[in-house]
Scaffold this motif. Structure first.
Motif, PDB file in Angstrom:
ATOM      1  N   ILE A   1       0.834  -1.199   0.000  1.00 59.29           N
ATOM      2  CA  ILE A   1       0.000   0.000   0.000  1.00 59.29           C
ATOM      3  C   ILE A   1       0.877   1.261   0.000  1.00 59.29           C
ATOM      4  CG2 ILE A   1      -1.724   1.311   1.293  1.00 59.29           C
ATOM      5  CD1 ILE A   1      -2.790  -1.371   2.343  1.00 59.29           C
ATOM      6  N   GLY A   2       1.947   1.243   0.832  1.00 57.53           N
ATOM      7  CA  GLY A   2       2.844   2.389   0.900  1.00 57.53           C
ATOM      8  C   GLY A   2       3.557   2.667  -0.417  1.00 57.53           C
ATOM      9  N   LEU A   3       4.025   1.607  -1.068  1.00 56.45           N
ATOM     10  CA  LEU A   3       4.701   1.768  -2.360  1.00 56.45           C
ATOM     11  C   LEU A   3       3.754   2.355  -3.400  1.00 56.45           C
ATOM     12  CD1 LEU A   3       6.992  -1.373  -2.859  1.00 56.45           C
ATOM     13  CD2 LEU A   3       7.685   1.025  -2.976  1.00 56.45           C
ATOM     14  N   PHE A   4       2.545   1.809  -3.436  1.00 56.58           N
ATOM     15  CA  PHE A   4       1.553   2.260  -4.412  1.00 56.58           C
ATOM     16  C   PHE A   4       1.238   3.738  -4.211  1.00 56.58           C
ATOM     17  CE2 PHE A   4      -2.795   2.712  -6.038  1.00 56.58           C
ATOM     18  CZ  PHE A   4      -2.671   2.120  -7.288  1.00 56.58           C
ATOM     19  N   ARG A   5       1.025   4.137  -2.954  1.00 50.56           N
ATOM     20  CA  ARG A   5       0.670   5.531  -2.667  1.00 50.56           C
ATOM     21  C   ARG A   5       1.840   6.480  -2.916  1.00 50.56           C
ATOM     22  NH1 ARG A   5      -1.869   6.148   3.113  1.00 50.56           N
ATOM     23  NH2 ARG A   5      -2.216   8.252   2.293  1.00 50.56           N
ATOM     24  N   GLU A   6       3.039   6.061  -2.528  1.00 51.19           N
ATOM     25  CA  GLU A   6       4.207   6.929  -2.722  1.00 51.19           C
ATOM     26  C   GLU A   6       4.539   7.092  -4.201  1.00 51.19           C
ATOM     27  OE1 GLU A   6       8.927   7.314  -1.416  1.00 51.19           O
ATOM     28  OE2 GLU A   6       7.756   5.551  -0.823  1.00 51.19           O
ATOM     29  N   LEU A   7       4.411   5.994  -4.941  1.00 52.21           N
ATOM     30  CA  LEU A   7       4.752   6.025  -6.363  1.00 52.21           C
ATOM     31  C   LEU A   7       3.822   6.958  -7.132  1.00 52.21           C
ATOM     32  CD1 LEU A   7       6.763   4.687  -8.344  1.00 52.21           C
ATOM     33  CD2 LEU A   7       5.000   2.989  -8.823  1.00 52.21           C
ATOM     34  N   LEU A   8       2.515   6.811  -6.900  1.00 52.06           N
ATOM     35  CA  LEU A   8       1.560   7.634  -7.630  1.00 52.06           C
ATOM     36  C   LEU A   8       1.423   9.041  -7.048  1.00 52.06           C
ATOM     37  CD1 LEU A   8      -1.316   5.062  -8.300  1.00 52.06           C
ATOM     38  CD2 LEU A   8       0.503   5.789  -9.849  1.00 52.06           C
ATOM     39  N   GLY A   9       1.624   9.148  -5.743  1.00 49.91           N
ATOM     40  CA  GLY A   9       1.418  10.442  -5.104  1.00 49.91           C
ATOM     41  C   GLY A   9       2.645  11.329  -5.039  1.00 49.91           C
ATOM     42  N   ASN A  10       3.842  10.720  -5.236  1.00 52.33           N
ATOM     43  CA  ASN A  10       5.073  11.512  -5.126  1.00 52.33           C
ATOM     44  C   ASN A  10       6.077  11.197  -6.230  1.00 52.33           C
ATOM     45  OD1 ASN A  10       6.301  13.565  -3.681  1.00 52.33           O
ATOM     46  ND2 ASN A  10       7.449  12.165  -2.368  1.00 52.33           N
ATOM     47  N   GLY A  11       5.836  10.105  -6.964  1.00 56.78           N
ATOM     48  CA  GLY A  11       6.743   9.720  -8.041  1.00 56.78           C
ATOM     49  C   GLY A  11       8.025   9.081  -7.553  1.00 56.78           C
ATOM     50  N   THR A  12       8.049   8.668  -6.267  1.00 56.52           N
ATOM     51  CA  THR A  12       9.268   8.082  -5.691  1.00 56.52           C
ATOM     52  C   THR A  12       8.958   6.715  -5.079  1.00 56.52           C
ATOM     53  OG1 THR A  12       8.883   9.138  -3.527  1.00 56.52           O
ATOM     54  CG2 THR A  12      10.190  10.353  -5.145  1.00 56.52           C
ATOM     55  N   ALA A  13      10.015   5.982  -4.779  1.00 60.59           N
ATOM     56  CA  ALA A  13       9.912   4.721  -4.041  1.00 60.59           C
ATOM     57  C   ALA A  13      11.073   4.696  -3.053  1.00 60.59           C
ATOM     58  CB  ALA A  13       9.978   3.518  -4.981  1.00 60.59           C
ATOM     59  N   PHE A  14      10.767   4.621  -1.773  1.00 62.34           N
ATOM     60  CA  PHE A  14      11.783   4.725  -0.718  1.00 62.34           C
ATOM     61  C   PHE A  14      12.572   6.028  -0.870  1.00 62.34           C
ATOM     62  CE2 PHE A  14      11.058   0.137  -0.935  1.00 62.34           C
ATOM     63  CZ  PHE A  14      10.813  -0.157   0.408  1.00 62.34           C
ATOM     64  N   ASN A  15      11.846   7.099  -1.215  1.00 61.12           N
ATOM     65  CA  ASN A  15      12.404   8.450  -1.373  1.00 61.12           C
ATOM     66  C   ASN A  15      13.393   8.564  -2.533  1.00 61.12           C
ATOM     67  OD1 ASN A  15      10.971   9.458   0.906  1.00 61.12           O
ATOM     68  ND2 ASN A  15      12.521   8.571   2.265  1.00 61.12           N
ATOM     69  N   ILE A  16      13.364   7.614  -3.444  1.00 62.41           N
ATOM     70  CA  ILE A  16      14.208   7.659  -4.647  1.00 62.41           C
ATOM     71  C   ILE A  16      13.314   7.941  -5.853  1.00 62.41           C
ATOM     72  CG2 ILE A  16      15.782   6.359  -6.138  1.00 62.41           C
ATOM     73  CD1 ILE A  16      16.525   4.697  -3.676  1.00 62.41           C
ATOM     74  N   GLN A  17      13.662   8.937  -6.640  1.00 61.42           N
ATOM     75  CA  GLN A  17      12.854   9.303  -7.793  1.00 61.42           C
ATOM     76  C   GLN A  17      12.895   8.191  -8.837  1.00 61.42           C
ATOM     77  OE1 GLN A  17      11.084  12.250  -7.920  1.00 61.42           O
ATOM     78  NE2 GLN A  17      10.101  11.488  -9.788  1.00 61.42           N
ATOM     79  N   VAL A  18      11.733   7.628  -9.166  1.00 57.40           N
ATOM     80  CA  VAL A  18      11.675   6.544 -10.152  1.00 57.40           C
ATOM     81  C   VAL A  18      10.797   6.911 -11.350  1.00 57.40           C
ATOM     82  CG1 VAL A  18      12.135   4.706  -8.481  1.00 57.40           C
ATOM     83  CG2 VAL A  18       9.780   5.429  -8.876  1.00 57.40           C
TER      84      VAL A  18
END
Length: 246
Positions: A150-167
């Protein structure tokens, strides 16, 4: 004999990890699930913290299961869980201050997480130390995996990052709603819809398997902590009724 013993220890682990995953199947512990999964790192921090408390409390409660009187077992569980939560809180504050600051009030609230109290009452109170530890590991890792997805999905779509790394590419415009409160409900709704679409056993479609490894598996009729409080009240009423007759 060794294979049977190994299978017995593996069963509660796989049960919590897959068959009765607390996040995706039983839908337990949704308060931290929805609140802290704004990023994958927060999800990992909360998941591993809960796992540590769950394993330690299961271990100690199993060791003391024949010593703790039935009348005070729920308060005893809360004291045990609160002690381990305090230890975890101090460790996070001392060694991982960033995670500690991000999780905030939700670290102390692990004390009343229905997953931890539920496993103490339904499993650790009735099984050996080894099985209780494996049950804690399975449920803890299952909870962590649920939070992570859930965290990965929300961070990826909501911030464009994964574990604070721009992906995501620089041209991508993040959908801010996914890291806000409505986004948490939206993600959970999508996962629930997928479960119902593919007819996966889950608490929301009324087909969660009944099991003696959880609180019966019927999560539609379960009120979390309140159901355990009600059960304690019923037992107390029976004792009073018996005393009145005598």
């Amino acid at each position: 004999m060794q294979k049977e013993e190994k299978k017995n220890y593996l069963e509660p682990f796989m049960n919590g990890l897959i068959k009765e995953n607390p996040t995706f199947i039983l839908m337990l512990g949704l308060c931290p699930t929805l609140a802290v999964t704004t990023s994958a790192s927060n999800a990992i921090g909360m998941g591993l913290s809960s796992t540590a408390v769950l394993v330690a409390s299961n271990l100690l409660i199993s060791l003391l299961r024949n010593i703790i009187p039935d009348k005070v077992r729920m308060p005893s569980y809360i004291v045990i869980v609160a002690s381990f939560v305090t230890i975890v809180q101090f460790l996070l504050q001392g060694y991982v201050p960033a995670i500690y600051d991000s999780l905030g009030i939700y670290i102390p609230l692990i004390v009343v997480n229905c997953i931890i109290l539920g496993r103490a009452e339904a499993y650790a109170n009735k099984h050996s130390v080894g099985l209780s530890v494996m049950d804690g590991l399975g449920m803890g890792f299952g909870f962590t995996i649920g939070l992570l997805f859930i965290g990965l999905f929300r961070e990826l779509l909501g911030n464009g990052t994964a574990f604070n790394i721009q992906v995501m590419p620089k041209s991508y415009e993040p959908a801010i709603i996914f890291i806000l409160a409505p986004g948490a409900f939206f993600v959970l709704a999508v996962l629930t819809a997928l479960q119902n679409k593919f007819k996966l056993k889950s608490a929301t479609n009324g087909s969660a398997p009944e099991s003696n490894l959880a609180c019966g598996g019927n999560c539609q009729a379960c009120g979390g902590i309140s159901c355990m409080v009600n059960r304690e009240k019923l037992e107390f009423d029976k004792i009073n009724e018996k005393a009145d007759k005598e």
